[in-house]
Design a protein around this motif. Structure first.
Motif, short mmCIF file in Angstrom:
data_model
loop_
_atom_site.label_atom_id
_atom_site.label_comp_id
_atom_site.label_asym_id
_atom_site.label_seq_id
_atom_site.Cartn_x
_atom_site.Cartn_y
_atom_site.Cartn_z
N ILE A 89 0.82 -1.21 0.00
CA ILE A 89 0.00 0.00 0.00
C ILE A 89 0.86 1.26 0.00
CG2 ILE A 89 -0.37 0.12 2.50
CD1 ILE A 89 -3.28 1.16 1.66
N ARG A 90 1.99 1.22 0.67
CA ARG A 90 2.84 2.42 0.70
C ARG A 90 3.30 2.79 -0.71
NH1 ARG A 90 7.23 1.23 4.23
NH2 ARG A 90 5.80 1.69 5.94
N ALA A 91 3.80 1.82 -1.46
CA ALA A 91 4.27 2.09 -2.82
C ALA A 91 3.10 2.51 -3.72
CB ALA A 91 4.97 0.86 -3.40
N ALA A 92 1.95 1.84 -3.57
CA ALA A 92 0.78 2.19 -4.40
C ALA A 92 0.32 3.61 -4.07
CB ALA A 92 -0.34 1.18 -4.16
N PHE A 93 0.31 3.97 -2.80
CA PHE A 93 -0.06 5.32 -2.39
C PHE A 93 0.91 6.34 -2.98
CE2 PHE A 93 1.20 8.68 0.63
CZ PHE A 93 0.10 9.51 0.51
N GLN A 94 2.20 6.06 -2.89
CA GLN A 94 3.20 7.00 -3.41
C GLN A 94 3.04 7.20 -4.91
OE1 GLN A 94 6.70 5.06 -1.82
NE2 GLN A 94 6.67 6.31 0.05
N MET A 95 2.76 6.12 -5.63
CA MET A 95 2.54 6.23 -7.08
C MET A 95 1.30 7.09 -7.37
SD MET A 95 3.44 2.36 -8.54
CE MET A 95 1.75 2.17 -8.95
N LEU A 96 0.23 6.83 -6.63
CA LEU A 96 -1.02 7.57 -6.84
C LEU A 96 -0.86 9.04 -6.46
CD1 LEU A 96 -3.99 7.48 -7.68
CD2 LEU A 96 -4.53 6.77 -5.33
N ALA A 97 -0.20 9.30 -5.34
CA ALA A 97 0.01 10.69 -4.91
C ALA A 97 0.85 11.46 -5.92
CB ALA A 97 0.66 10.72 -3.53
N GLN A 98 1.88 10.80 -6.45
CA GLN A 98 2.72 11.45 -7.45
C GLN A 98 1.91 11.72 -8.72
OE1 GLN A 98 6.18 9.23 -8.67
NE2 GLN A 98 7.15 11.04 -9.51
N ARG A 99 1.12 10.76 -9.11
CA ARG A 99 0.31 10.90 -10.34
C ARG A 99 -0.71 12.04 -10.19
NH1 ARG A 99 0.32 8.44 -15.51
NH2 ARG A 99 -1.77 8.66 -16.31
N ARG A 100 -1.31 12.16 -9.00
CA ARG A 100 -2.33 13.19 -8.77
C ARG A 100 -1.75 14.52 -8.32
NH1 ARG A 100 -4.37 9.94 -11.48
NH2 ARG A 100 -6.17 8.65 -10.95
N GLY A 101 -0.48 14.49 -7.89
CA GLY A 101 0.15 15.71 -7.41
C GLY A 101 -0.36 16.14 -6.05
N SER A 102 -0.96 15.21 -5.31
CA SER A 102 -1.54 15.54 -4.00
C SER A 102 -1.72 14.28 -3.16
CB SER A 102 -2.91 16.21 -4.20
OG SER A 102 -3.64 16.25 -3.00
#
Length: 143
Positions: A89-102
Motif C-alpha cells: 500500500i505504501r508504494a501504491a499510495f506513493q505512485m497515486l500521490a505522485q500521479r495526482r500531485g496531491s
C-alpha cells in the motif's frame, strides 16, 4: 482488538479538535487526526460540539456526508501506509500521490478503493481482499 463505538470515535475527533484549538498537548494519534482535521475546515462545526456530534444522524437517507467516517478513513489509510499493511500500500499510495500531485487527493481515491473492498467483503461473506485493494489503487495510479 480495540473496537471503539460510534460515540467513542466522535468523542475522539471532537477532543482532538478541542485540544488543537486550545493548544493542548496531543497524543501521537490525536496529532495525526488534527492534521486531517486541519485539511477539512468544512468539518469544524461538526467537531465543535461533542454532544451535537454524538446526536447527529449522518445516514445516507439524510444526504449528509459523515465527517467522522471521512476522518476515520483518513486515519486508517495513514496507519496502513505507515506500516505498509496490506503489503504494497505504501508504494501504491506513493505512485497515486505522485500521479495526482496531491497526497490528500490520493487518500480520497484510496478511500473509494477501501470502501469497495469492504463492500465486496461484506457482500460475499469473505475476509477483505488486501491484494485486490492494492490492485485497485495501482489501477488508479496508472490512469
Amino acid at each position: 482488538m480495540f473496537t471503539p463505538s460510534q460515540h467513542d470515535v466522535r468523542r475522539f475527533f471532537c477532543d482532538a479538535y478541542r485540544k488543537h484549538r486550545g493548544h493542548e498537548v496531543l497524543t501521537p494519534i490525536e496529532a495525526i487526526a488534527r492534521d486531517w482535521i486541519i485539511q477539512h475546515p468544512e468539518y469544524e462545526e461538526a467537531l465543535g460540539d461533542v454532544e451535537q456530534a454524538i446526536a447527529t444522524d449522518y445516514s445516507v437517507e439524510r444526504g449528509q456526508s459523515n465527517p467522522f467516517l471521512h476522518l476515520s478513513m483518513h486515519l486508517s489509510i495513514t496507519e496502513q501506509i505507515s506500516i505498509d499493511q496490506p503489503p504494497g500500500i505504501r508504494a501504491a499510495f506513493q505512485m497515486l500521490a505522485q500521479r495526482r500531485g496531491s497526497e490528500h487527493e490520493a487518500h480520497h481515491e484510496i478511500m473509494e478503493c477501501l470502501g469497495e473492498m469492504i463492500w465486496n467483503s461484506q457482500r460475499n461473506g469473505l475476509p477483505p481482499d488486501g491484494a485486490a485493494y492494492i490492485d485497485s489503487i495501482k489501477r488508479r495510479a496508472q490512469n
